[in-house]
Enzyme design. Structure first.
Site, PDB file in Angstrom:
ATOM      1  N   ARG A 233      -0.107  -8.738  13.734  1.00 44.43           N
ATOM      2  CA  ARG A 233      -0.722  -7.676  12.750  1.00 44.43           C
ATOM      3  C   ARG A 233      -1.579  -8.395  11.616  1.00 44.43           C
ATOM      4  NH1 ARG A 233       4.897  -4.791  10.942  1.00 44.43           N
ATOM      5  NH2 ARG A 233       3.607  -3.614   9.378  1.00 44.43           N
TER       6      ARG A 233
ATOM      7  N   ARG B 159      -9.923   0.127   9.002  1.00 44.58           N
ATOM      8  CA  ARG B 159      -9.559  -1.047   9.264  1.00 44.58           C
ATOM      9  C   ARG B 159     -10.516  -1.969  10.241  1.00 44.58           C
ATOM     10  NH1 ARG B 159      -3.640   0.317   9.003  1.00 44.58           N
ATOM     11  NH2 ARG B 159      -2.505  -1.481   9.556  1.00 44.58           N
TER      12      ARG B 159
ATOM     13  N   ARG C 238      11.238  -0.248  11.317  1.00 47.19           N
ATOM     14  CA  ARG C 238      10.155  -0.090  12.121  1.00 47.19           C
ATOM     15  C   ARG C 238      10.255  -0.802  13.336  1.00 47.19           C
ATOM     16  NH1 ARG C 238       4.878   0.548   8.529  1.00 47.19           N
ATOM     17  NH2 ARG C 238       3.970  -0.597  10.259  1.00 47.19           N
TER      18      ARG C 238
ATOM     19  N   LYS D 224       1.060  -1.153   0.081  1.00 45.99           N
ATOM     20  CA  LYS D 224       0.012   0.025  -0.123  1.00 45.99           C
ATOM     21  C   LYS D 224       0.760   1.391  -0.091  1.00 45.99           C
ATOM     22  CE  LYS D 224      -1.853  -1.367   4.078  1.00 45.99           C
ATOM     23  NZ  LYS D 224      -1.062  -2.620   4.449  1.00 45.99           N
TER      24      LYS D 224
ATOM     25  N   ARG E 296      12.370  -4.748   4.917  1.00 55.14           N
ATOM     26  CA  ARG E 296      11.898  -3.117   4.631  1.00 55.14           C
ATOM     27  C   ARG E 296      12.671  -2.151   5.565  1.00 55.14           C
ATOM     28  NH1 ARG E 296       5.804  -1.289   5.374  1.00 55.14           N
ATOM     29  NH2 ARG E 296       6.054  -2.344   7.287  1.00 55.14           N
TER      30      ARG E 296
HETATM   31  P1  AP5 Z   1       4.948  -1.437   1.862  1.00 57.11           P
HETATM   32  O1  AP5 Z   1       4.540  -0.771   0.618  1.00 57.11           O
HETATM   33  O2  AP5 Z   1       5.891  -0.481   2.768  1.00 57.11           O
HETATM   34  O3  AP5 Z   1       3.750  -2.158   2.757  1.00 57.11           O
HETATM   35  P2  AP5 Z   1       2.546  -1.577   3.242  1.00 57.11           P
HETATM   36  O4  AP5 Z   1       1.278  -2.316   2.647  1.00 57.11           O
HETATM   37  O5  AP5 Z   1       2.520  -0.207   3.123  1.00 57.11           O
HETATM   38  O6  AP5 Z   1       2.824  -2.188   4.696  1.00 57.11           O
HETATM   39  P3  AP5 Z   1       2.551  -1.644   6.118  1.00 57.11           P
HETATM   40  O7  AP5 Z   1       3.355  -2.546   7.024  1.00 57.11           O
HETATM   41  O8  AP5 Z   1       3.083  -0.184   6.277  1.00 57.11           O
HETATM   42  O9  AP5 Z   1       1.108  -1.711   6.467  1.00 57.11           O
HETATM   43  P4  AP5 Z   1       0.315  -1.936   7.916  1.00 57.11           P
HETATM   44  O10 AP5 Z   1      -0.710  -1.875   7.427  1.00 57.11           O
HETATM   45  O11 AP5 Z   1       0.743  -3.005   8.913  1.00 57.11           O
HETATM   46  O12 AP5 Z   1       1.089  -0.743   8.693  1.00 57.11           O
HETATM   47  P5  AP5 Z   1       0.599   0.620   9.202  1.00 57.11           P
HETATM   48  O13 AP5 Z   1       1.486   1.688   9.040  1.00 57.11           O
HETATM   49  O14 AP5 Z   1      -0.806   1.075   8.296  1.00 57.11           O
HETATM   50  O15 AP5 Z   1       5.704  -2.691   1.324  1.00 57.11           O
HETATM   51  C1  AP5 Z   1       6.353  -3.507   2.390  1.00 57.11           C
HETATM   52  C2  AP5 Z   1       7.831  -3.912   1.802  1.00 57.11           C
HETATM   53  O16 AP5 Z   1       7.762  -4.619   0.729  1.00 57.11           O
HETATM   54  C3  AP5 Z   1       8.645  -2.709   1.403  1.00 57.11           C
HETATM   55  O17 AP5 Z   1      10.092  -2.748   1.655  1.00 57.11           O
HETATM   56  C4  AP5 Z   1       8.594  -2.672  -0.229  1.00 57.11           C
HETATM   57  O18 AP5 Z   1       9.785  -2.055  -0.688  1.00 57.11           O
HETATM   58  C5  AP5 Z   1       8.465  -4.082  -0.444  1.00 57.11           C
HETATM   59  N1  AP5 Z   1       7.395  -4.085  -1.617  1.00 57.11           N
HETATM   60  C6  AP5 Z   1       6.401  -3.640  -1.616  1.00 57.11           C
HETATM   61  N2  AP5 Z   1       5.464  -3.937  -2.937  1.00 57.11           N
HETATM   62  C7  AP5 Z   1       6.455  -5.077  -3.349  1.00 57.11           C
HETATM   63  C8  AP5 Z   1       6.299  -5.966  -4.626  1.00 57.11           C
HETATM   64  N3  AP5 Z   1       5.080  -5.850  -5.360  1.00 57.11           N
HETATM   65  N4  AP5 Z   1       7.335  -6.750  -4.644  1.00 57.11           N
HETATM   66  C9  AP5 Z   1       8.221  -7.056  -3.941  1.00 57.11           C
HETATM   67  N5  AP5 Z   1       8.626  -6.267  -2.843  1.00 57.11           N
HETATM   68  C10 AP5 Z   1       7.586  -5.195  -2.728  1.00 57.11           C
HETATM   69  O19 AP5 Z   1      -0.129   0.343  10.705  1.00 57.11           O
HETATM   70  C11 AP5 Z   1       0.838   0.142  11.786  1.00 57.11           C
HETATM   71  C12 AP5 Z   1       0.215   0.044  12.957  1.00 57.11           C
HETATM   72  O20 AP5 Z   1      -0.551   1.483  13.223  1.00 57.11           O
HETATM   73  C13 AP5 Z   1      -0.926  -1.021  13.001  1.00 57.11           C
HETATM   74  O21 AP5 Z   1      -0.498  -2.234  13.396  1.00 57.11           O
HETATM   75  C14 AP5 Z   1      -1.820  -0.399  14.168  1.00 57.11           C
HETATM   76  O22 AP5 Z   1      -1.500  -0.583  15.523  1.00 57.11           O
HETATM   77  C15 AP5 Z   1      -1.952   1.161  13.848  1.00 57.11           C
HETATM   78  N6  AP5 Z   1      -2.841   1.698  13.163  1.00 57.11           N
HETATM   79  C16 AP5 Z   1      -2.705   1.902  11.897  1.00 57.11           C
HETATM   80  N7  AP5 Z   1      -3.892   2.447  11.157  1.00 57.11           N
HETATM   81  C17 AP5 Z   1      -4.834   2.127  11.879  1.00 57.11           C
HETATM   82  C18 AP5 Z   1      -6.296   2.104  11.970  1.00 57.11           C
HETATM   83  N8  AP5 Z   1      -7.114   2.574  10.979  1.00 57.11           N
HETATM   84  N9  AP5 Z   1      -6.980   1.540  13.124  1.00 57.11           N
HETATM   85  C19 AP5 Z   1      -6.298   1.046  14.148  1.00 57.11           C
HETATM   86  N10 AP5 Z   1      -4.803   0.928  14.367  1.00 57.11           N
HETATM   87  C20 AP5 Z   1      -4.274   1.385  13.107  1.00 57.11           C
END
Ligand code: AP5
Length: 245
Positions: free
Chosen positions: A203, A120, A192, A45, A159
């Protein structure tokens, strides 16, 4: 040259002004779009968001990035969110709904937005519908980053992030030019705290239990496009372009 709102444009380099002018001209012809990116951790994402943002002149609202900024600034919001985030659990609906409600009203979201990591839970989705209804708008499309859990551990543990910009790299799939250093600023990259195999399990559990029903919620509205998020990033970008055209 001085503007009426107190900004001295005489100090802004001409190239910057021209670039901004051209950007605004390009943006004026783009249709408004309100998008949700949903998928498990590491599904891509955050990787795809900058391209969509630039192509459609949208603002990018990533609740994870906003919460991490609050945690590192030790704001009251960050202090409340930290414990759940460290454990890989979701923070409370009220906290994130409040952040988004405020953020979508900003001028940079005038042409629409990309919600990355929100909603979410089904409660968050319902609250979002209420917010948008008040504005007389609605979600246009939900991009579902579908991918098998087995692929995600390698993506998450490899990452590296540039915290100030949110740029992400991967030791194998998207390495920086110099290991451990941001390509643009030359600043150090970090990993992270929740990017390890142990926290990833929680997660993923939260994703399947609380966020999968959000996808079903939007499937019923007929606005979900399922992507093959396991493909290389360029192929996923092409699928997105097709879905949004
Ligand atoms: P990347 O694009 O960084 O992945 P992402 O989908 O953005 O994953 P996140 O880990 O950021 O999502 P998340 O939902 O767990 O975390 P968030 O910060 O929202 O890609 C990952 C890696 O793969 C990178 O190194 C990239 O280079 C590589 N890659 C990407 N695409 C690729 C491909 N096609 N092929 C190969 N490699 C690839 O949330 C963190 C925490 O915040 C949650 O756990 C929760 O505690 C809290 N939180 C956030 N939002 C909410 C909410 N709405 N409600 C409640 N709690 C929340």
């Amino acid at each position: 040259m001085a503007s009426t709102i107190g900004l001295d444009l005489g100090n802004v380099p001409s190239l910057d002004l021209m670039t901004e002018l051209l950007r605004r001209m390009k943006c004026s012809s783009k249709p408004d779009k309100r998008l949700i990116l949903v998928g498990p951790p590491g599904s891509g994402k955050g990787t795809q968001s900058p391209f969509i943002k630039d192509e459609y002149c949208l603002c990018h609202l990533a609740t994870g990035d906003m919460l991490r900024a609050a945690v590192s600034a030790k704001t009251p919001l960050g202090i409340k969110a930290k414990e759940a985030m460290d454990k890989g659990e979701l923070v409370s609906d009220d906290l994130v709904v409040g952040i988004i409600d405020e953020a979508i009203k900003k001028p940079s979201c005038q042409k629409g937005f990309i919600l990355d990591g929100f909603p979410r839970t089904v409660v968050q989705a319902q609250k979002l519908d209420e917010m948008l209804e008040k504005q007389g708008t609605k979600i246009d499309k939900v991009l579902d980053f579908a991918i098998d859990d087995a692929i995600l551990e390698e993506r998450i543990t490899g990452r590296w992030m540039h915290p100030a910009s949110g740029r992400s790299y991967h030791t194998k799939f998207a390495p920086p030019k110099v290991p451990g250093i941001d390509d643009v600023t030359g600043e150090p990259l970090i990993q992270r705290k929740d990017d390890n195999a142990e926290v990833l399990k929680s997660r993923l559990e939260a994703f399947h239990r609380q966020t999968q029903p959000v996808i079903d919620y939007y499937v019923q509205k007929g606005i979900v496009n399922k992507l093959h998020a396991d493909k290389p990033a360029k192929e996923v970008a092409a699928e997105i372009q097709k879905a949004l055209s």
